[in-house]
Every structure is written in C-alpha cells, then in structure tokens.
Design an enzyme around this catalytic site. Structure first.
Site, mmCIF file in Angstrom:
data_model
loop_
_atom_site.group_PDB
_atom_site.id
_atom_site.type_symbol
_atom_site.label_atom_id
_atom_site.label_comp_id
_atom_site.label_asym_id
_atom_site.label_seq_id
_atom_site.Cartn_x
_atom_site.Cartn_y
_atom_site.Cartn_z
ATOM 1 N N ARG A 84 0.850 -1.207 0.000
ATOM 2 C CA ARG A 84 0.000 0.000 0.000
ATOM 3 C C ARG A 84 0.876 1.244 0.000
ATOM 4 O O ARG A 84 0.583 2.232 -0.684
ATOM 5 C CB ARG A 84 -0.957 -0.017 1.200
ATOM 6 C CG ARG A 84 -2.076 1.015 1.119
ATOM 7 C CD ARG A 84 -1.646 2.372 1.608
ATOM 8 N NE ARG A 84 -1.100 2.243 2.940
ATOM 9 C CZ ARG A 84 -0.141 3.016 3.417
ATOM 10 N NH1 ARG A 84 0.379 3.994 2.694
ATOM 11 N NH2 ARG A 84 0.341 2.826 4.642
ATOM 12 N N PHE A 123 8.323 10.062 -4.268
ATOM 13 C CA PHE A 123 8.099 11.426 -3.786
ATOM 14 C C PHE A 123 9.203 11.790 -2.802
ATOM 15 O O PHE A 123 9.332 11.147 -1.753
ATOM 16 C CB PHE A 123 6.737 11.440 -3.091
ATOM 17 C CG PHE A 123 6.244 12.774 -2.622
ATOM 18 C CD1 PHE A 123 5.677 13.681 -3.513
ATOM 19 C CD2 PHE A 123 6.305 13.106 -1.274
ATOM 20 C CE1 PHE A 123 5.179 14.898 -3.065
ATOM 21 C CE2 PHE A 123 5.812 14.331 -0.818
ATOM 22 C CZ PHE A 123 5.252 15.216 -1.721
ATOM 23 N N THR A 126 11.137 14.672 2.347
ATOM 24 C CA THR A 126 11.841 14.629 3.637
ATOM 25 C C THR A 126 13.363 14.644 3.466
ATOM 26 O O THR A 126 13.906 14.011 2.561
ATOM 27 C CB THR A 126 11.435 13.349 4.405
ATOM 28 O OG1 THR A 126 10.011 13.329 4.502
ATOM 29 C CG2 THR A 126 12.054 13.298 5.783
ATOM 30 N N SER A 132 8.731 17.213 9.521
ATOM 31 C CA SER A 132 7.506 18.011 9.714
ATOM 32 C C SER A 132 7.736 19.454 9.275
ATOM 33 O O SER A 132 6.845 20.103 8.718
ATOM 34 C CB SER A 132 7.103 18.011 11.191
ATOM 35 O OG SER A 132 7.065 16.708 11.703
ATOM 36 N N TRP A 156 14.422 8.705 3.961
ATOM 37 C CA TRP A 156 13.157 8.014 4.234
ATOM 38 C C TRP A 156 12.246 8.030 3.011
ATOM 39 O O TRP A 156 11.038 8.205 3.135
ATOM 40 C CB TRP A 156 12.434 8.624 5.446
ATOM 41 C CG TRP A 156 13.131 8.282 6.717
ATOM 42 C CD1 TRP A 156 13.918 9.099 7.464
ATOM 43 C CD2 TRP A 156 13.149 6.997 7.356
ATOM 44 N NE1 TRP A 156 14.439 8.405 8.521
ATOM 45 C CE2 TRP A 156 13.975 7.111 8.485
ATOM 46 C CE3 TRP A 156 12.562 5.763 7.072
ATOM 47 C CZ2 TRP A 156 14.221 6.037 9.356
ATOM 48 C CZ3 TRP A 156 12.799 4.700 7.932
ATOM 49 C CH2 TRP A 156 13.617 4.849 9.058
ATOM 50 N N ILE A 157 12.836 7.856 1.840
ATOM 51 C CA ILE A 157 12.043 7.908 0.614
ATOM 52 C C ILE A 157 11.620 6.490 0.215
ATOM 53 O O ILE A 157 12.464 5.628 -0.043
ATOM 54 C CB ILE A 157 12.858 8.590 -0.530
ATOM 55 C CG1 ILE A 157 13.326 9.989 -0.079
ATOM 56 C CG2 ILE A 157 12.040 8.664 -1.824
ATOM 57 C CD1 ILE A 157 12.236 10.908 0.453
ATOM 58 N N ALA A 340 1.085 -14.683 24.317
ATOM 59 C CA ALA A 340 2.493 -14.880 23.944
ATOM 60 C C ALA A 340 2.633 -15.231 22.471
ATOM 61 O O ALA A 340 3.609 -14.859 21.827
ATOM 62 C CB ALA A 340 3.111 -15.971 24.810
ATOM 63 N N GLU A 363 3.645 11.204 6.346
ATOM 64 C CA GLU A 363 2.571 12.047 5.763
ATOM 65 C C GLU A 363 1.845 12.849 6.843
ATOM 66 O O GLU A 363 0.616 12.916 6.881
ATOM 67 C CB GLU A 363 1.613 11.188 4.938
ATOM 68 C CG GLU A 363 2.372 10.409 3.863
ATOM 69 C CD GLU A 363 1.646 10.307 2.561
ATOM 70 O OE1 GLU A 363 0.804 11.169 2.283
ATOM 71 O OE2 GLU A 363 1.960 9.375 1.809
HETATM 72 C C1 LIG Z 1 8.556 4.039 6.429
HETATM 73 C C2 LIG Z 1 8.618 5.485 6.074
HETATM 74 C C3 LIG Z 1 8.417 5.867 4.752
HETATM 75 C C4 LIG Z 1 8.494 7.219 4.390
HETATM 76 N N1 LIG Z 1 8.356 7.573 3.068
HETATM 77 C C5 LIG Z 1 8.545 8.865 2.690
HETATM 78 C C6 LIG Z 1 8.503 9.239 1.314
HETATM 79 O O1 LIG Z 1 8.258 8.407 0.424
HETATM 80 N N2 LIG Z 1 8.775 10.532 0.977
HETATM 81 C C7 LIG Z 1 9.059 11.480 1.920
HETATM 82 O O2 LIG Z 1 9.289 12.621 1.548
HETATM 83 N N3 LIG Z 1 9.099 11.169 3.239
HETATM 84 C C8 LIG Z 1 8.849 9.873 3.649
HETATM 85 N N4 LIG Z 1 8.912 9.528 4.987
HETATM 86 C C9 LIG Z 1 9.295 10.551 5.958
HETATM 87 C C10 LIG Z 1 8.151 11.059 6.809
HETATM 88 O O3 LIG Z 1 7.229 11.771 6.029
HETATM 89 C C11 LIG Z 1 8.727 11.890 7.970
HETATM 90 O O4 LIG Z 1 9.383 10.974 8.803
HETATM 91 C C12 LIG Z 1 7.676 12.665 8.723
HETATM 92 O O5 LIG Z 1 7.237 13.763 7.970
HETATM 93 C C13 LIG Z 1 8.151 13.181 10.093
HETATM 94 O O6 LIG Z 1 9.350 13.843 9.973
HETATM 95 P P1 LIG Z 1 10.609 13.462 10.923
HETATM 96 O O7 LIG Z 1 10.752 11.990 10.903
HETATM 97 O O8 LIG Z 1 11.739 14.289 10.479
HETATM 98 O O9 LIG Z 1 10.126 13.887 12.367
HETATM 99 P P2 LIG Z 1 10.233 15.344 13.024
HETATM 100 O O10 LIG Z 1 9.552 16.324 12.152
HETATM 101 O O11 LIG Z 1 11.639 15.621 13.392
HETATM 102 O O12 LIG Z 1 9.373 15.141 14.342
HETATM 103 C C14 LIG Z 1 9.908 14.476 15.522
HETATM 104 C C15 LIG Z 1 8.820 14.488 16.594
HETATM 105 O O13 LIG Z 1 8.484 15.837 16.944
HETATM 106 C C16 LIG Z 1 7.100 16.060 16.741
HETATM 107 N N5 LIG Z 1 6.891 17.417 16.249
HETATM 108 C C17 LIG Z 1 7.515 18.025 15.211
HETATM 109 N N6 LIG Z 1 7.061 19.275 15.042
HETATM 110 C C18 LIG Z 1 6.089 19.453 15.975
HETATM 111 C C19 LIG Z 1 5.219 20.532 16.312
HETATM 112 N N7 LIG Z 1 5.193 21.672 15.609
HETATM 113 N N8 LIG Z 1 4.368 20.357 17.344
HETATM 114 C C20 LIG Z 1 4.322 19.179 18.035
HETATM 115 N N9 LIG Z 1 5.114 18.128 17.765
HETATM 116 C C21 LIG Z 1 5.985 18.263 16.742
HETATM 117 C C22 LIG Z 1 6.667 15.036 15.711
HETATM 118 O O14 LIG Z 1 5.268 14.789 15.772
HETATM 119 C C23 LIG Z 1 7.498 13.838 16.121
HETATM 120 O O15 LIG Z 1 6.883 13.184 17.188
HETATM 121 C C24 LIG Z 1 8.764 8.196 5.386
HETATM 122 C C25 LIG Z 1 8.929 7.788 6.722
HETATM 123 C C26 LIG Z 1 8.843 6.478 7.070
HETATM 124 C C27 LIG Z 1 9.010 6.079 8.502
#
Ligand SMILES: Cc1cc2nc3c(=O)[nH]c(=O)nc-3n(C[C@H](O)[C@H](O)[C@H](O)COP(=O)(O)OP(=O)(O)OC[C@H]3O[C@@H](n4cnc5c(N)ncnc54)[C@H](O)[C@@H]3O)c2cc1C
Length: 402
Positions: A84, A123, A126, A132, A156-157, A340, A363
């Site tokens: 998915r 896409f 990140t 975020s 993380w793409i 278990a 996302e």
């Molecule tokens: C399996 C997997 C596949 C992925 N595939 C893609 C992809 O195809 N393309 C792509 O571009 N990205 C992809 N990603 C990346 C994903 O979109 C990011 O991991 C996500 O956007 C969160 O960013 P970060 O991991 O840098 O966390 P951060 O932004 O660093 O956040 C860390 C923590 O802080 C919290 N936080 C951050 N800002 C705030 C705020 N303003 N207020 C409150 N809490 C906050 C967050 O909720 C989180 O708990 C993928 C990730 C995974 C795990």
C-alpha cells in the site's frame, strides 16, 4: 448521501482481495522476515490496471473514482503495509500530483507510463534535517541556462531504489522561505542521481525505503512542475492525496487485526471457554470494529469530496490521523489477544503492530494532524483556493471544462 458501493467498486474490492489472498498472504511473512521487497507484486498490480486506478483513461489510467483508490489501498494493506505504501507514493503522491499540476507534455511523458504501471514513481520531500518542518529543507536548484542544477539529498524515501521518476522539492530562492521552494521531476537515469536503502527498520520490511542523493544533477527546465516558488503548495496538495491513501490503508490493517483476532478467539480456550467469550477480550474486538467503521466513514467522506472536486485538506487530515491511530491501537490489541503467540511471527499480528507505526509518523505525524485539527476548529487555519485543482470525477466532464 449514498453509503453503498457501486458494482464496479465491489468488483475491484473482490479482485484485490483475491489477489492479496493468493499472491501476498502465503509469502509475506517470509518476505518480511528477510526484508525482501518482491518486485513481482507491483508488476502484477500493473497487469491488473491498478497502478493508475483513479487516473483518467486518456492519461493511461483506469478512470475510476477516488474511492476506488481507497478500496484498493484498504485491501492491499490487509496483505501488507509495504505494498500500500508503494501505491501511496506512486499514485497518491506522484501521479495524482502530475494530474493536478502537470502541463500536457509532462503528463504525456511521465504520467501516462506511470498510470500504465510501466514506470514506477516516488516522492522526495523529507531530508535529514527537514521532516515536519518542510521549510527547513536544504536541497537547492540553481538555474543554469535551460537547466536547473540540483544538489542535496532526501531521506526516508519509499521506493528509493526502484522508482524511475521522483518528484523532488528544492529551494530555488532560499530568501523567500517556503515561497522559494520549487518542485522538479527527476529521473533515476539523470547523471548525479544515486540511492541507498535504510536497513534495520521496525516495520514495512517488505518495502524499500531509503536515501536519494543529487550530485549536481542537470534537470531540464521543462521538468519544473508548476511555477518556480510553487513547490510548497504542490507538496501540501500532494499530501492531501497521499494521506487519503494512507488513511484507507490503515483501515486494511485494522481489518486484518480484526480477522486474525476473531480467528484466534475461536481457537484459543482459557478457563473452559473460547477467549472470545471473555468480556475484556470482547472489549478489544469491539474497539477494533468501532475503529474500522469510523475510519471508513472518514475516508470515504474525503473520497466523496475529491469526487466532487472540493477541497478536502481538513477532512483528509482527520481521516489520516484517526484511521492510523485506530490501526495502531488495533494492532496492539491484536497482539494482546494472541497472548504470547502474538509475540512471535508464527502469527501475523506482530507484523501488523510493527507496520502500523510508520503511518502514524509519515505524511504528517499524529501531532501535526492534531495541531491542524485544533487550528481549523479554533479558526486559526483556513485553506486558500489553489491555482490548480484535482479533476472531479467523472473525469470526462471535469477534463472537458478545463
Ligand atoms: C517508512 C517510512 C516511509 C516514508 N516515506 C517517505 C517518502 O516516500 N517521501 C518522503 O518525503 N518522506 C517519507 N517519509 C518521511 C516522513 O514523512 C517523515 O518521517 C515525517 O514527515 C516526520 O518527519 P521526521 O521523521 O523528520 O520527524 P520530526 O519532524 O523531526 O518530528 C519528531 C517528533 O516531533 C514532533 N513534532 C515536530 N514538530 C512538531 C510541532 N510543531 N508540534 C508538536 N510536535 C511536533 C513530531 O510529531 C514527532 O513526534 C517516510 C517515513 C517512514 C518512517
């Protein structure tokens, strides 16, 4: 209001369900344990005309409505989150974005082969220091005659090693903050592109995720999607579609948890009766059922809005947040119900628990969606109309109006 599915939607659901039961279920535990990403599954989805299910026929797709995409995602994730996720990035984040923002040449060159499943798309938003906080991204695109020179990396793409085409977001003018981000169509074959998978993931082990690198890639100016500086808006609009597929997929995880738990409730006896007869176990089953039905209502409402050509950022965010949280809770409870045995890969529920975590992060994390919903309710956030909208369905009428 119509809560029923059309005959076509029911047929697609059955087709994907049969495919998952026959071609994914028997092998997925092994693929997951080995971290093997089986390419044949995406090829088969293309053969079944499912890689562009909601892309108009004139652009190589099947021309079905947006809720049919949700059905495909739900049934696929019942098999495994990895497949998915592949459809989410290929169709939701990339192809639907080309449909919404691409010019005719870009649609013919990139969208048509993607919708037919001949080319795989991903896409790249990140970065190591920008998740975020999208505006913190560091990739740059500098204009040089008829080209842009891209430098930087993404992490993380999904489909990093297998996709042919990528949407990549880069700064063309850092001084303008997020108004200086632009979106480019990048091909794997362009000199300077490389990728590397991330090992040791908690879940989605049957999927390919990792880094992509741009070492002075020369991207023709024709590959700028939308206008210079429109990248942030394009990324957010793309997420309206990606999140929709993630939410729909989460329903599939909850459904799988429910199916496995019901089966186990019938098999396992304690204190002289099936565990399904214990009220506290029933409570977990009831929560899964409620979560599944509430999630579906939110997902199909968002799909209905898409079909109408209406803005759905708020509704899609709510669906994504809630459906993913419900799925993660359902997976946790499914392991609990299995005791278990749920703790080993003899049963599928430990995989559901590991897989259900990433959708709570990608996302838009749970926290980002919580904030978005609060801001909408409090009146701090309003959606401004976009220059380009996703075509309403049926497509013939919508495309003729353009
Ligand atoms: C399996 C997997 C596949 C992925 N595939 C893609 C992809 O195809 N393309 C792509 O571009 N990205 C992809 N990603 C990346 C994903 O979109 C990011 O991991 C996500 O956007 C969160 O960013 P970060 O991991 O840098 O966390 P951060 O932004 O660093 O956040 C860390 C923590 O802080 C919290 N936080 C951050 N800002 C705030 C705020 N303003 N207020 C409150 N809490 C906050 C967050 O909720 C989180 O708990 C993928 C990730 C995974 C795990």
């Amino acid at each position: 209001m119509n809560f029923g599915f059309t005959e076509e939607q029911s047929m697609v659901r059955k087709m994907v369900r049969d495919f998952v039961d026959k071609e994914i279920m028997p092998y997925i535990s092994e693929w997951d344990a080995k971290g093997h990403s089986e390419p044949r599954i995406l090829e088969r989805l293309a053969e079944l005309d499912l890689m562009g299910v909601c892309i108009p026929e004139e652009y190589g797709g099947s021309g079905m409505d947006y809720n049919t995409l949700a059905i495909v995602c739900e049934e696929l994730e019942r098999g495994d989150t990895a497949f998915r996720t592949a459809v989410s990035v290929h169709t939701g984040l990339n192809s639907m974005t080309l449909l919404q923002w691409g010019n005719e040449e870009q649609k013919q060159k990139y969208l048509v082969p993607q919708a037919k499943g001949e080319k795989l798309a991903a896409f790249g938003l990140t970065e190591p220091n920008a998740g975020s906080d999208v505006a913190a991204l560091q990739t740059t695109a500098v204009k040089d005659g008829d080209h842009y020179i891209l430098n930087g990396s993404k992490t993380w793409i999904s489909l990093c090693d297998t996709a042919d085409h990528f949407l990549v977001f880069a700064y063309t003018d850092k001084s303008k903050n997020h108004h200086g981000i632009s979106c480019f169509i990048v091909e794997r074959d362009m000199p300077g592109f490389s990728s590397k998978a991330i090992k040791g993931k908690l879940g989605i082990r049957a999927g390919n995720t990792g880094e992509i690198f741009f070492d002075s890639i020369r991207v023709p100016k024709e590959n700028l999607l939308g206008k210079e500086g429109e990248g942030f808006k394009i990324a957010m609009a793309a997420l309206d579609n990606g999140r929709f597929t993630v939410a729909a997929g989460a329903c599939g995880t909850t459904m799988a948890c429910l199916e496995a738990s019901i089966k186990y409730c019938e098999e396992r006896k304690t204190f002289g009766k099936e565990i399904g007869k214990h009220q506290l176990v029933q409570q977990m089953i009831a929560k899964m059922e409620a979560g599944l039905e509430m999630s579906r209502l939110l997902v199909f409402r968002a799909g209905w809005l898409k079909n109408q050509g209406k803005r759905n950022t708020r509704e899609t965010s709510l669906a994504k947040w809630q459906a993913c949280d419900f799925a993660n809770d359902a997976a946790n409870d499914a392991v609990q119900i299995h005791g278990a045995y749920g703790y080993s890969n003899e049963y599928p529920v430990e995989r559901y628990l590991r897989n259900s975590k990433a959708p709570v992060i990608y996302e838009g994390t749970r926290e980002i969606h919580t904030i978005m919903q609060a801001e909408y309710v409090l009146g701090y956030r309003q959606d401004k109309p976009l220059r380009n909208t996703l075509p309403a369905w049926p497509f013939e009428e919508a495309l003729n109006k353009i």
